[in-house]
Design a protein around this motif. Structure first.
Motif, PDB file in Angstrom:
ATOM      1  N   ALA A 154      70.358 -24.107  22.972  1.00  0.00           N
ATOM      2  CA  ALA A 154      69.204 -25.122  23.219  1.00  0.00           C
ATOM      3  C   ALA A 154      67.932 -24.290  23.676  1.00  0.00           C
ATOM      4  N   ASP A 155      66.810 -24.720  23.654  1.00  0.00           N
ATOM      5  CA  ASP A 155      65.764 -24.353  24.343  1.00  0.00           C
ATOM      6  C   ASP A 155      65.880 -25.399  25.402  1.00  0.00           C
ATOM      7  N   VAL A 156      65.117 -24.713  26.684  1.00  0.00           N
ATOM      8  CA  VAL A 156      64.950 -25.451  27.770  1.00  0.00           C
ATOM      9  C   VAL A 156      63.863 -26.662  27.555  1.00  0.00           C
ATOM     10  N   ASP A 157      62.874 -26.393  26.749  1.00  0.00           N
ATOM     11  CA  ASP A 157      62.146 -27.466  26.426  1.00  0.00           C
ATOM     12  C   ASP A 157      62.496 -28.766  25.909  1.00  0.00           C
ATOM     13  N   ALA A 158      63.740 -28.443  25.203  1.00  0.00           N
ATOM     14  CA  ALA A 158      64.271 -29.710  24.339  1.00  0.00           C
ATOM     15  C   ALA A 158      64.875 -30.571  25.435  1.00  0.00           C
ATOM     16  N   VAL A 159      64.992 -30.290  26.655  1.00  0.00           N
ATOM     17  CA  VAL A 159      65.429 -31.122  27.575  1.00  0.00           C
ATOM     18  C   VAL A 159      64.678 -31.413  28.691  1.00  0.00           C
ATOM     19  N   LEU A 160      63.749 -30.505  29.085  1.00  0.00           N
ATOM     20  CA  LEU A 160      62.783 -30.469  30.002  1.00  0.00           C
ATOM     21  C   LEU A 160      61.465 -29.826  29.643  1.00  0.00           C
ATOM     22  N   PRO A 161      60.687 -30.646  29.208  1.00  0.00           N
ATOM     23  CA  PRO A 161      59.393 -30.127  28.676  1.00  0.00           C
ATOM     24  C   PRO A 161      58.506 -29.664  29.816  1.00  0.00           C
ATOM     25  N   GLY A 162      58.024 -28.360  29.408  1.00  0.00           N
ATOM     26  CA  GLY A 162      57.201 -27.691  30.414  1.00  0.00           C
ATOM     27  C   GLY A 162      57.746 -26.718  31.347  1.00  0.00           C
TER      28      GLY A 162
ATOM     29  N   GLN B  85      60.203 -24.147  29.944  1.00  0.00           N
ATOM     30  CA  GLN B  85      60.704 -23.139  29.085  1.00  0.00           C
ATOM     31  C   GLN B  85      60.154 -21.809  29.318  1.00  0.00           C
ATOM     32  N   GLU B  86      58.852 -21.701  29.519  1.00  0.00           N
ATOM     33  CA  GLU B  86      58.050 -20.437  29.722  1.00  0.00           C
ATOM     34  C   GLU B  86      58.267 -20.070  30.967  1.00  0.00           C
ATOM     35  N   HIS B  87      58.696 -20.793  31.998  1.00  0.00           N
ATOM     36  CA  HIS B  87      59.263 -20.049  33.156  1.00  0.00           C
ATOM     37  C   HIS B  87      60.445 -19.637  33.913  1.00  0.00           C
ATOM     38  N   VAL B  88      61.604 -19.968  32.710  1.00  0.00           N
ATOM     39  CA  VAL B  88      62.896 -19.452  32.987  1.00  0.00           C
ATOM     40  C   VAL B  88      62.862 -18.041  32.595  1.00  0.00           C
ATOM     41  N   SER B  89      64.085 -17.407  33.499  1.00  0.00           N
ATOM     42  CA  SER B  89      64.246 -16.170  33.204  1.00  0.00           C
ATOM     43  C   SER B  89      64.996 -15.825  31.981  1.00  0.00           C
ATOM     44  N   ALA B  90      64.940 -14.713  31.246  1.00  0.00           N
ATOM     45  CA  ALA B  90      65.395 -14.019  29.891  1.00  0.00           C
ATOM     46  C   ALA B  90      67.121 -13.986  30.547  1.00  0.00           C
ATOM     47  N   PRO B  91      67.820 -14.389  29.402  1.00  0.00           N
ATOM     48  CA  PRO B  91      67.411 -15.177  28.148  1.00  0.00           C
ATOM     49  C   PRO B  91      66.898 -16.514  28.559  1.00  0.00           C
TER      50      PRO B  91
ATOM     51  N   PRO C 273      56.309 -30.669  39.311  1.00  0.00           N
ATOM     52  CA  PRO C 273      55.444 -29.981  38.235  1.00  0.00           C
ATOM     53  C   PRO C 273      55.885 -28.306  38.439  1.00  0.00           C
ATOM     54  N   PRO C 274      56.069 -27.893  37.272  1.00  0.00           N
ATOM     55  CA  PRO C 274      56.149 -26.451  37.350  1.00  0.00           C
ATOM     56  C   PRO C 274      55.338 -25.513  38.037  1.00  0.00           C
ATOM     57  N   PRO C 275      53.738 -25.864  37.768  1.00  0.00           N
ATOM     58  CA  PRO C 275      52.674 -25.009  38.657  1.00  0.00           C
ATOM     59  C   PRO C 275      52.969 -24.927  40.038  1.00  0.00           C
ATOM     60  N   VAL C 276      53.735 -25.876  40.652  1.00  0.00           N
ATOM     61  CA  VAL C 276      53.624 -26.086  42.099  1.00  0.00           C
ATOM     62  C   VAL C 276      54.983 -25.334  42.349  1.00  0.00           C
ATOM     63  N   VAL C 277      55.976 -25.249  41.839  1.00  0.00           N
ATOM     64  CA  VAL C 277      57.187 -24.607  42.158  1.00  0.00           C
ATOM     65  C   VAL C 277      57.390 -23.133  41.823  1.00  0.00           C
ATOM     66  N   VAL C 278      56.905 -22.993  40.548  1.00  0.00           N
ATOM     67  CA  VAL C 278      57.222 -21.530  39.958  1.00  0.00           C
ATOM     68  C   VAL C 278      56.286 -20.255  40.889  1.00  0.00           C
TER      69      VAL C 278
END
Length: 189
Positions: free
Chosen positions: A51-59, A61-67, A112-117
């Motif tokens: 599962a993609d992260v965005d499937a459960v937590l929209p916003g 996905q683009e911030h998680v580490s690979a994979p 919000p991801p922009p505050v934390v990331v």
């Protein structure tokens, strides 16, 4: 038993005939996030899901580490999500991030991801966690289900979680390293 917080629990290899196909702990590496006389909890580091992260937590996905996948953190509370992050520096109190030991932090996934990331060096999102009641983990260790080893800073964010179990065992400077060569099926050895 000593406090196991920040240690890795590495499952002892077993014959496939003795392992249930649904055994989430088979060849798992668990980072202990908290351990005391009341019990313990941690996250399985090497169980990426499809599962993609965005499937459960929209916003997020683009911030998680690979994979960039959602990970199964354990068999408990699979309907909850935990964010595990690496944060440089030594600030204890930062909006949306709580340091638990060293550079390892839990992320408030309601922030919000922009505050934390911007503060994070790495991030993984886990569905569920591993948990033990008082004395349960100690009993499993005494029964020989787990090796207890030191964690390295890169373990929770390994680029290749499928090989983490073997890699953690191979770096041990003891007979433990030989466990990494235990075959999936000893009859095929």
């Amino acid at each position: 038993m000593d406090d196991l917080t920040s240690k890795l629990l590495v499952s002892v290899p077993r014959e496939r005939s003795l392992v249930d196909d649904q055994d989430v702990f088979d060849r798992s590496v668990v980072l202990v996030l908290h351990h005391d006389e009341e019990g313990a909890h941690g996250l399985i580091l090497n169980r990426p899901l499809s599962a993609d992260v965005d499937a459960v937590l929209p916003g997020w996905q683009e911030h998680v580490s690979a994979p960039d996948r959602l990970f199964q953190g354990g068999p408990v509370s699979l309907d909850t999500a935990l964010g595990l992050a690496s944060m440089p520096g030594d600030d204890d109190e930062t909006l949306g991030v709580r340091r638990i030991f060293g550079g390892v932090c839990l992320v408030d996934l309601d922030a919000p991801p922009p505050v934390v990331v911007p503060m994070l060096a790495a991030l993984r999102i886990y569905a569920g966690y591993a948990g033990w009641a008082a004395g349960q983990l100690e009993g499993e260790i005494e029964a020989g289900y787990w090796f207890v080893v030191d964690a390295e800073a890169s373990d929770p964010f390994s680029d290749d979680p499928a090989d983490l179990w073997q890699n953690v065992l191979l770096r041990q400077r003891s007979a433990l390293a030989f466990a990494a060569s235990f075959p999936d099926d000893p009859d095929q050895n």
